[in-house]
Design a protein around this motif. Structure first.
Motif, mmCIF file in Angstrom:
data_model
loop_
_atom_site.group_PDB
_atom_site.id
_atom_site.type_symbol
_atom_site.label_atom_id
_atom_site.label_comp_id
_atom_site.label_asym_id
_atom_site.label_seq_id
_atom_site.Cartn_x
_atom_site.Cartn_y
_atom_site.Cartn_z
ATOM 1 N N GLU A 1 0.867 -1.146 0.143
ATOM 2 C CA GLU A 1 0.070 0.088 0.031
ATOM 3 C C GLU A 1 0.986 1.204 -0.066
ATOM 4 O O GLU A 1 2.059 1.517 0.631
ATOM 5 N N ASN A 2 0.466 2.451 -0.600
ATOM 6 C CA ASN A 2 1.106 3.609 -0.739
ATOM 7 C C ASN A 2 0.460 4.459 0.302
ATOM 8 O O ASN A 2 -0.668 4.657 0.401
ATOM 9 N N PHE A 3 1.180 5.429 0.856
ATOM 10 C CA PHE A 3 0.999 6.347 1.917
ATOM 11 C C PHE A 3 1.476 7.736 1.873
ATOM 12 O O PHE A 3 2.696 7.823 1.551
ATOM 13 N N THR A 4 0.661 8.911 1.706
ATOM 14 C CA THR A 4 1.442 10.063 1.883
ATOM 15 C C THR A 4 1.041 10.794 3.400
ATOM 16 O O THR A 4 1.509 11.840 3.576
ATOM 17 N N ASP A 5 0.045 10.101 4.123
ATOM 18 C CA ASP A 5 -0.220 10.347 5.638
ATOM 19 C C ASP A 5 0.144 9.762 6.600
ATOM 20 O O ASP A 5 -0.210 8.292 6.485
ATOM 21 N N PRO A 6 1.090 10.174 7.347
ATOM 22 C CA PRO A 6 1.837 9.201 8.248
ATOM 23 C C PRO A 6 0.709 8.700 9.265
ATOM 24 O O PRO A 6 0.789 7.402 9.713
ATOM 25 N N ALA B 1 -1.918 3.785 11.318
ATOM 26 C CA ALA B 1 -3.226 2.895 11.259
ATOM 27 C C ALA B 1 -3.267 1.566 10.652
ATOM 28 O O ALA B 1 -3.628 0.627 11.209
ATOM 29 N N TYR B 2 -2.804 1.814 9.435
ATOM 30 C CA TYR B 2 -2.557 0.392 8.664
ATOM 31 C C TYR B 2 -1.858 -0.402 9.182
ATOM 32 O O TYR B 2 -1.984 -1.768 9.221
ATOM 33 N N LEU B 3 -0.707 -0.106 9.871
ATOM 34 C CA LEU B 3 0.399 -0.977 10.401
ATOM 35 C C LEU B 3 -0.344 -1.676 11.735
ATOM 36 O O LEU B 3 0.195 -2.938 12.056
ATOM 37 N N GLU B 4 -1.293 -1.277 12.235
ATOM 38 C CA GLU B 4 -1.973 -1.697 13.429
ATOM 39 C C GLU B 4 -2.606 -2.899 13.112
ATOM 40 O O GLU B 4 -2.685 -4.161 14.164
ATOM 41 N N THR B 5 -2.853 -3.290 11.813
ATOM 42 C CA THR B 5 -3.406 -4.841 11.338
ATOM 43 C C THR B 5 -2.558 -5.520 10.552
ATOM 44 O O THR B 5 -3.099 -6.397 10.148
ATOM 45 N N ALA B 6 -1.411 -4.967 10.351
ATOM 46 C CA ALA B 6 -0.341 -5.716 9.500
ATOM 47 C C ALA B 6 0.286 -7.075 10.051
ATOM 48 O O ALA B 6 0.377 -7.041 11.232
ATOM 49 N N GLU C 1 8.797 -1.124 15.932
ATOM 50 C CA GLU C 1 9.839 -0.951 15.024
ATOM 51 C C GLU C 1 9.155 -0.191 13.813
ATOM 52 O O GLU C 1 9.619 0.892 13.243
ATOM 53 N N ALA C 2 8.165 -0.627 13.370
ATOM 54 C CA ALA C 2 7.377 -0.087 12.200
ATOM 55 C C ALA C 2 6.905 1.366 12.467
ATOM 56 O O ALA C 2 7.085 2.185 11.610
ATOM 57 N N LYS C 3 6.497 1.610 13.758
ATOM 58 C CA LYS C 3 6.233 2.775 14.041
ATOM 59 C C LYS C 3 7.223 3.957 13.968
ATOM 60 O O LYS C 3 7.190 5.133 13.586
ATOM 61 N N MET D 1 5.506 7.075 1.179
ATOM 62 C CA MET D 1 6.180 5.779 1.687
ATOM 63 C C MET D 1 5.284 4.713 1.266
ATOM 64 O O MET D 1 4.083 4.817 1.071
ATOM 65 N N VAL D 2 6.013 3.435 0.715
ATOM 66 C CA VAL D 2 5.497 2.206 0.426
ATOM 67 C C VAL D 2 5.677 1.410 1.669
ATOM 68 O O VAL D 2 6.466 1.127 2.107
ATOM 69 N N ILE D 3 4.363 0.872 2.308
ATOM 70 C CA ILE D 3 4.590 -0.318 3.016
ATOM 71 C C ILE D 3 4.300 -1.826 2.242
ATOM 72 O O ILE D 3 3.060 -1.762 1.721
#
Length: 423
Positions: free
Chosen positions: A121-126, A131-136, A161-163, A182-184
């Protein structure tokens, strides 16, 4: 023919070495060059991003062909400016160099054209990224969208670490504007393989395979670097893998760029991960890899100028690209402390040994001539490359050759190509 090479690293030294062997090249220039490139080329102190000065220099010297080696000037549009001035240039235009310049673009391209790659997924908003990382699922990979000297990729094992990684890339802007987006990405496991290719907008011809070692320390420990060594060919790049990539990745990428109105001419570097589900694209680069070029180009049988001109002219389909049936290993000699802090200006000795032995090369990455002697001028100082009948012999030769070179704070990995023993 007068040839100008743009760049200053080991990659450009390897290119200059190949150009010097071409019967077509009468005179070689390099901007800005380094102490090693100066053996083959007349170097001019013009930065790779000083486009107006490079164009003016090319006109003044009546350059017939420019080879742009570095990523920054390619992504910045140097090829466009040189072509606008009527100067034949090898390398992708700005609208095609985005293949490397934006990871978000390249991931979206692969998704659109069904080219195998990791889920992302691509992100421009940190905040949305957090929020995406919480379920990754972990581990997970964070990538700064833009150019970051090969260091804008973070592999995170935990949510904490991801945060911290989001903060590093998007808030602290450790990699500058490269972190505006950023790309996750899903973390892939498997063997990594690098495959470089020549492209003329329609036709693609792949070079021999290679494998890089990015981490600073033995056993793939420590910080990510621009590359601590490499070997070619990769024993893991089998005929079966090659056939799959030819069918689903290589030509598909060239066709996709053309379909997007961004025809690619130059070198596409395919960073591949050989997963259990099959090969997938880790990343694209829009130029020769460094240090991959230092093991691939010395094994190329063709006249590099003939191949480069075929790419420019759209006649690559007429070229029979061939490589020697042997192997090469490159061990990078760095300054202790790289990639964080290191001393410069340290005298280097032993370089003359390479001229006495066939099949041995010392490609300069961070050196300069201080008026009296060659000294260190960067974190990665030299790429010591040697050939052999197979990878084990090439590895032994390369490590033996590292002993010829002396400078204070010399540092290297001792396990480059160790994966060969496991093949």
């Amino acid at each position: 023919m007068k040839v100008l090479i743009v760049g200053s690293g080991g990659r450009e030294h390897a290119i200059a070495y190949c150009v010097s062997k071409s019967e077509k090249a009468d005179k070689i220039y390099c901007t800005p060059g380094n102490a090693g490139i100066a053996e083959y080329a007349e170097c001019a102190p013009i930065g790779a991003m000083e486009f107006d000065k490079i164009v003016a220099f090319a006109k003044e010297k009546e350059i017939d062909l420019v080879i742009v080696g570095m990523d920054d000037p390619l992504v910045g549009g140097l090829v466009d400016e040189l072509e606008a001035a009527g100067i034949r240039t090898f390398g992708p235009r700005k609208n095609a160099a985005i293949l490397e310049g934006s990871k978000a673009f390249s991931k979206d391209l692969m998704k659109k054209y069904n080219i195998p790659t990791a889920a992302y997924e691509n992100f421009t908003d940190p905040d949305k990224a957090l929020a995406y990382l919480e379920t990754a699922k972990f581990p997970i990979v964070l990538k700064a969208d833009g150019l970051a000297l090969g260091k804008g990729v973070l592999i995170c094992s935990t949510l904490e670490e991801a945060k911290e990684g989001v903060k590093t890339i998007m808030l602290d802007k450790k990699f500058g504007d490269a972190g505006n987006e950023m790309v996750i990405e899903e973390f892939m496991t498997g063997r990594e393989v690098s495959v470089l290719s020549f492209v003329d907008g329609n036709t693609i011809k792949t070079m021999t395979s290679a494998q890089d070692h990015k981490r600073a320390g033995d056993g793939d420990t420590g910080l990510n670097t621009g590359g601590m060594g490499t070997f070619s060919p990769s024993p893991f790049y089998t005929r079966e893998v090659e056939d799959f990539c030819n069918k689903y990745i290589y030509q598909a990428t060239v066709d996709a760029m053309k379909a997007e109105g961004r025809p690619f001419k130059g070198v596409i570097f395919f960073g591949l991960m050989l997963t259990k589900e099959g090969p997938k694209v880790l990343e694209y680069n829009a130029r020769f890899g460094d240090p991959e070029a230092q093991v691939v180009l010395p094994r190329m049988k063709n006249d590099i100028i003939e191949v480069v001109e075929a790419c420019v002219d759209g006649t690559l389909d007429q070229v029979d690209l061939q490589f020697e049936d042997n192997a090469a290993v490159c061990v990078v000699l760095a300054s202790e402390g790289y990639p964080v802090a290191y001393d410069k200006g340290l005298p280097i000795s032993g370089l003359e040994e390479f001229g006495k032995h066939e099949g041995y090369y010392c490609f300069h990455a961070g050196t300069k001539f201080d008026g009296e002697q060659i000294v260190t001028n960067g974190g990665r100082v030299l790429g010591v490359t040697a050939k052999g009948k197979d990878l084990k012999e090439a590895r032994a030769n390369a490590y033996a050759a590292t002993e010829w070179v002396k400078f204070d704070n010399k540092y290297m990995r001792h396990d480059i190509g160790k994966a060969i023993d496991e093949a």
